[in-house]
Write a protein that holds these residues in place. Structure first.
Motif, PDB file in Angstrom:
ATOM      1  N   LEU A 118       0.753  -1.297  -0.006  1.00  0.00           N
ATOM      2  CA  LEU A 118      -0.191  -0.083   0.037  1.00  0.00           C
ATOM      3  C   LEU A 118       1.082   1.262   0.082  1.00  0.00           C
ATOM      4  CD1 LEU A 118      -2.819  -0.787   2.627  1.00  0.00           C
ATOM      5  CD2 LEU A 118      -2.821  -1.192   0.092  1.00  0.00           C
ATOM      6  N   PHE A 119       0.827   2.105  -1.107  1.00  0.00           N
ATOM      7  CA  PHE A 119       1.771   3.086  -1.184  1.00  0.00           C
ATOM      8  C   PHE A 119       0.775   4.376  -1.281  1.00  0.00           C
ATOM      9  CE2 PHE A 119       2.901   6.670  -3.961  1.00  0.00           C
ATOM     10  CZ  PHE A 119       4.205   7.056  -3.248  1.00  0.00           C
ATOM     11  N   GLY A 120       1.146   5.304  -0.278  1.00  0.00           N
ATOM     12  CA  GLY A 120       0.332   6.512  -0.435  1.00  0.00           C
ATOM     13  C   GLY A 120       1.505   7.697  -0.277  1.00  0.00           C
ATOM     14  N   LYS A 121       0.872   8.898  -1.353  1.00  0.00           N
ATOM     15  CA  LYS A 121       1.699  10.133  -1.254  1.00  0.00           C
ATOM     16  C   LYS A 121       1.228  10.907   0.016  1.00  0.00           C
ATOM     17  CE  LYS A 121       3.159  13.992  -4.112  1.00  0.00           C
ATOM     18  NZ  LYS A 121       2.873  14.690  -5.260  1.00  0.00           N
ATOM     19  N   GLY A 122       1.941  11.196   1.055  1.00  0.00           N
ATOM     20  CA  GLY A 122       1.515  11.950   2.109  1.00  0.00           C
ATOM     21  C   GLY A 122       0.778  11.054   3.110  1.00  0.00           C
ATOM     22  N   ASN A 123       1.133   9.953   3.122  1.00  0.00           N
ATOM     23  CA  ASN A 123       0.616   9.014   4.008  1.00  0.00           C
ATOM     24  C   ASN A 123       1.325   8.693   5.397  1.00  0.00           C
ATOM     25  OD1 ASN A 123       2.873   7.385   3.617  1.00  0.00           O
ATOM     26  ND2 ASN A 123       1.684   5.830   2.820  1.00  0.00           N
ATOM     27  N   ALA A 124       2.471   9.705   5.756  1.00  0.00           N
ATOM     28  CA  ALA A 124       3.108   9.522   6.979  1.00  0.00           C
ATOM     29  C   ALA A 124       2.162   9.835   8.205  1.00  0.00           C
ATOM     30  CB  ALA A 124       4.145  10.574   7.125  1.00  0.00           C
ATOM     31  N   PRO A 125       1.062  10.363   8.392  1.00  0.00           N
ATOM     32  CA  PRO A 125       0.381  10.606   9.470  1.00  0.00           C
ATOM     33  C   PRO A 125      -0.352   9.214   9.902  1.00  0.00           C
ATOM     34  CG  PRO A 125       0.081  12.429   8.389  1.00  0.00           C
ATOM     35  CD  PRO A 125       0.905  11.569   7.305  1.00  0.00           C
ATOM     36  N   HIS A 126      -0.578   8.188   8.893  1.00  0.00           N
ATOM     37  CA  HIS A 126      -1.117   6.976   8.887  1.00  0.00           C
ATOM     38  C   HIS A 126      -0.533   5.923   9.001  1.00  0.00           C
ATOM     39  CE1 HIS A 126      -4.426  10.105   8.287  1.00  0.00           C
ATOM     40  NE2 HIS A 126      -3.564  10.454   7.212  1.00  0.00           N
ATOM     41  N   LEU A 127       0.763   5.825   9.086  1.00  0.00           N
ATOM     42  CA  LEU A 127       1.474   4.658   8.949  1.00  0.00           C
ATOM     43  C   LEU A 127       1.185   3.400  10.092  1.00  0.00           C
ATOM     44  CD1 LEU A 127       5.217   6.154   8.639  1.00  0.00           C
ATOM     45  CD2 LEU A 127       3.798   5.306   6.955  1.00  0.00           C
ATOM     46  N   GLU A 128       0.898   3.726  11.239  1.00  0.00           N
ATOM     47  CA  GLU A 128       0.353   2.664  12.145  1.00  0.00           C
ATOM     48  C   GLU A 128      -0.917   2.060  11.601  1.00  0.00           C
ATOM     49  OE1 GLU A 128       2.722   5.652  14.743  1.00  0.00           O
ATOM     50  OE2 GLU A 128       1.332   5.765  13.107  1.00  0.00           O
ATOM     51  N   ALA A 129      -1.896   2.982  11.212  1.00  0.00           N
ATOM     52  CA  ALA A 129      -3.196   2.410  10.585  1.00  0.00           C
ATOM     53  C   ALA A 129      -2.856   1.549   9.447  1.00  0.00           C
ATOM     54  CB  ALA A 129      -4.163   3.511  10.396  1.00  0.00           C
ATOM     55  N   LEU A 130      -2.212   2.033   8.369  1.00  0.00           N
ATOM     56  CA  LEU A 130      -1.902   1.314   7.197  1.00  0.00           C
ATOM     57  C   LEU A 130      -1.172  -0.094   7.587  1.00  0.00           C
ATOM     58  CD1 LEU A 130      -0.445   4.242   5.097  1.00  0.00           C
ATOM     59  CD2 LEU A 130      -2.644   2.726   4.701  1.00  0.00           C
ATOM     60  N   ALA A 131      -0.240  -0.131   8.624  1.00  0.00           N
ATOM     61  CA  ALA A 131       0.676  -1.409   8.827  1.00  0.00           C
ATOM     62  C   ALA A 131      -0.469  -2.461   9.273  1.00  0.00           C
ATOM     63  CB  ALA A 131       1.594  -1.082   9.776  1.00  0.00           C
ATOM     64  N   ALA A 132      -1.571  -1.781  10.012  1.00  0.00           N
ATOM     65  CA  ALA A 132      -2.428  -2.720  10.759  1.00  0.00           C
ATOM     66  C   ALA A 132      -3.556  -3.168   9.767  1.00  0.00           C
ATOM     67  CB  ALA A 132      -3.204  -2.124  12.135  1.00  0.00           C
ATOM     68  N   THR A 133      -3.614  -2.897   8.665  1.00  0.00           N
ATOM     69  CA  THR A 133      -4.383  -3.224   7.618  1.00  0.00           C
ATOM     70  C   THR A 133      -4.575  -4.891   7.287  1.00  0.00           C
ATOM     71  OG1 THR A 133      -3.201  -2.678   5.669  1.00  0.00           O
ATOM     72  CG2 THR A 133      -4.460  -0.963   6.538  1.00  0.00           C
ATOM     73  N   GLY A 134      -3.469  -5.375   7.467  1.00  0.00           N
ATOM     74  CA  GLY A 134      -3.226  -6.736   6.738  1.00  0.00           C
ATOM     75  C   GLY A 134      -2.230  -6.760   5.570  1.00  0.00           C
ATOM     76  N   THR A 135      -1.496  -5.573   5.229  1.00  0.00           N
ATOM     77  CA  THR A 135      -1.047  -5.491   4.050  1.00  0.00           C
ATOM     78  C   THR A 135       0.408  -6.079   4.538  1.00  0.00           C
ATOM     79  OG1 THR A 135      -0.343  -3.870   2.180  1.00  0.00           O
ATOM     80  CG2 THR A 135       0.079  -3.215   4.467  1.00  0.00           C
ATOM     81  N   ASP A 136       1.126  -6.447   3.279  1.00  0.00           N
ATOM     82  CA  ASP A 136       2.579  -7.131   3.511  1.00  0.00           C
ATOM     83  C   ASP A 136       3.396  -6.082   3.581  1.00  0.00           C
ATOM     84  OD1 ASP A 136       2.110 -10.252   3.102  1.00  0.00           O
ATOM     85  OD2 ASP A 136       1.137  -9.099   1.539  1.00  0.00           O
ATOM     86  N   ALA A 137       3.290  -4.582   3.058  1.00  0.00           N
ATOM     87  CA  ALA A 137       4.185  -3.656   3.061  1.00  0.00           C
ATOM     88  C   ALA A 137       3.681  -2.328   2.894  1.00  0.00           C
ATOM     89  CB  ALA A 137       5.314  -3.727   1.836  1.00  0.00           C
ATOM     90  N   VAL A 138       4.262  -1.232   3.434  1.00  0.00           N
ATOM     91  CA  VAL A 138       3.656   0.067   3.188  1.00  0.00           C
ATOM     92  C   VAL A 138       4.836   0.768   2.462  1.00  0.00           C
ATOM     93  CG1 VAL A 138       2.934   2.049   4.246  1.00  0.00           C
ATOM     94  CG2 VAL A 138       2.419  -0.146   5.255  1.00  0.00           C
ATOM     95  N   GLY A 139       4.471   1.639   1.375  1.00  0.00           N
ATOM     96  CA  GLY A 139       5.241   2.517   0.708  1.00  0.00           C
ATOM     97  C   GLY A 139       5.336   3.692   1.082  1.00  0.00           C
ATOM     98  N   VAL A 140       6.146   4.450   1.254  1.00  0.00           N
ATOM     99  CA  VAL A 140       6.197   5.904   2.027  1.00  0.00           C
ATOM    100  C   VAL A 140       6.845   6.851   1.069  1.00  0.00           C
ATOM    101  CG1 VAL A 140       5.959   5.021   4.224  1.00  0.00           C
ATOM    102  CG2 VAL A 140       8.033   5.609   3.373  1.00  0.00           C
ATOM    103  N   ASP A 141       6.594   8.204   1.075  1.00  0.00           N
ATOM    104  CA  ASP A 141       7.219   9.120   0.364  1.00  0.00           C
ATOM    105  C   ASP A 141       8.302   9.606   0.894  1.00  0.00           C
ATOM    106  OD1 ASP A 141       6.066  11.148   2.091  1.00  0.00           O
ATOM    107  OD2 ASP A 141       4.744  11.827   0.874  1.00  0.00           O
ATOM    108  N   TRP A 142       8.770  10.839   0.516  1.00  0.00           N
ATOM    109  CA  TRP A 142      10.317  11.294   0.810  1.00  0.00           C
ATOM    110  C   TRP A 142      10.128  12.158   2.037  1.00  0.00           C
ATOM    111  CZ3 TRP A 142       7.818  12.479  -3.210  1.00  0.00           C
ATOM    112  CH2 TRP A 142       7.687  14.029  -3.582  1.00  0.00           C
ATOM    113  N   LEU A 143       8.817  12.343   2.584  1.00  0.00           N
ATOM    114  CA  LEU A 143       8.806  13.467   3.660  1.00  0.00           C
ATOM    115  C   LEU A 143       8.603  12.902   4.923  1.00  0.00           C
ATOM    116  CD1 LEU A 143       5.821  15.703   1.759  1.00  0.00           C
ATOM    117  CD2 LEU A 143       8.499  16.108   2.042  1.00  0.00           C
TER     118      LEU A 143
END
Length: 357
Positions: A248-273
């Motif tokens: 799961l990649f999201g531009k501007g997703n830094a505020p939501h990293l914990e929630a994304l990690a808890a979705t059941g996805t295998d990986a989280v893609g993050v931007d450079w911010l």
């Protein structure tokens, strides 16, 4: 598929298994900056024709994966040339991305939408997956992808790109139930689309929530996150070493990293911010992380590129207890057409050299 991978670093890293060096692939790696891509696209005459007919992108730098060069298939609208006359009417403008002749604005528009048959209306995408998987011959994994429900809905409601997303945000404020109905249909289509790509041969899958970062935290939790959770929960990906990893990649997703990690996805893609060390600490080793070099770094000299690549690699390890495992090196967003292929080669070489175990 009977091919045996000779380079499975990407899949192993996404499963947080040991690898001999950090795998690297670049978003839009097969796309706009490669001379081969530009030549075949020019010959095709349009982005849609190129996406339906081209097999460009199989050659390039020694990266760890091949992203599918067939991104023009909208999983909701199906084949644009065969769309119903009363449908949204997908088309493309050079340099501007997807546009729609008849944007989604009311209940009747949403009612016309349906999940297309993936092996008829989107057969050209699935055929591309099969052909590319065969021609890769096990050299690297093939990555399939889709836009996120929120990002696809943005294009569908706005009619194309937007500076302020006023129309879809107005729908969110004034008709949230209508927007949720739209997002529900789009999510069904994304799940079907990714499932079909997996069945056709994609070995990893990525969802691009490109416009999730334009939402306030509360709106993100209502209009983007639940639909990403549905994808991670309902998309059948298999088990064990046969499991198809989901990013799961999201531009501007830094505020939501914990929630994304808890979705059941295998990986989280993050931007450079956000620093990768912070992202690693906040996700606690529950998912692999992908990223997150600023794409503009590729305008720097090869020496500057190597320096920044080392910084990203070391930053991830600093937040992951000193370990480099569970990291896929990538840009924090896509590449631009004027980026020098030799600088891309320098980046790949630098990542391989600095991350060798």
């Amino acid at each position: 598929m009977s091919d045996t991978l000779t380079n499975d670093r990407l899949l192993r890293a996404l499963r947080r298994q040991p690898v001999d060096r950090t795998p690297v692939w670049l978003m839009r790696h097969t796309g706009r900056y490669l001379p081969e891509y530009r030549a075949t696209r020019a010959a095709a005459g349009s982005f849609l024709t190129h996406g339906q007919e081209s097999r460009a992108g199989l050659r390039g730098h020694p990266a760890a994966a091949a992203p599918l060069p067939a991104g023009c298939g909208d999983p909701v609208l199906g084949h644009p040339h065969r769309a119903r006359r009363d449908g949204p009417g997908l088309y493309f403008v050079e340099g501007e991305g997807p546009k729609f002749e008849r944007p989604i604005r009311d209940e009747s528009d949403v009612a016309k939408l349906a999940v297309p048959d993936m092996e008829s209306e989107l057969r050209y995408v699935m055929d591309a997956v099969r052909v590319i998987r065969r021609e890769l011959a096990g050299a690297v994994p093939l990555i399939g992808f889709s836009g996120s429900p929120w990002t696809l809905a943005c294009y569908m409601v706005e009619g194309g790109g937007s500076d302020n997303y006023g129309r879809i945000k107005a729908m969110a404020f004034n008709r949230p139930e209508l927007l949720h109905r739209l997002l529900g249909v789009v999510t069904d289509a994304v799940i079907a689309y990714l499932s079909a790509q997996r069945a056709a041969g994609a070995q990893a899958l990525q969802v691009f929530d490109t416009w999730g970062g334009v939402l306030s935290p509360s709106m993100y939790r209502e209009f983007s996150l639940p639909y990403l959770q549905r994808i991670a929960r309902e998309l059948d990906r298999g088990d064990g070493d046969a499991r198809t990893p989901l990013i799961l990649f999201g531009k501007g997703n830094a505020p939501h990293l914990e929630a994304l990690a808890a979705t059941g996805t295998d990986a989280v893609g993050v931007d450079w911010l956000v620093d990768l060390s912070e992202a690693a600490r906040r996700t606690g080793g529950t998912v692999a992380l992908q990223g997150n070099l600023d794409p503009a770094t590729l305008y720097g000299s090869p020496q500057a590129i190597a320096r920044e690549a080392a910084r990203v690699l070391d930053d991830y390890a600093a937040g992951n207890g000193g370990s480099r495992e569970g990291h896929v090196f990538n840009l924090g967003h896509g590449m631009s057409p004027d980026m020098d292929p030799e600088h891309v080669a320098a980046l790949v070489a630098a990542v391989h050299a600095h991350s060798a175990r």
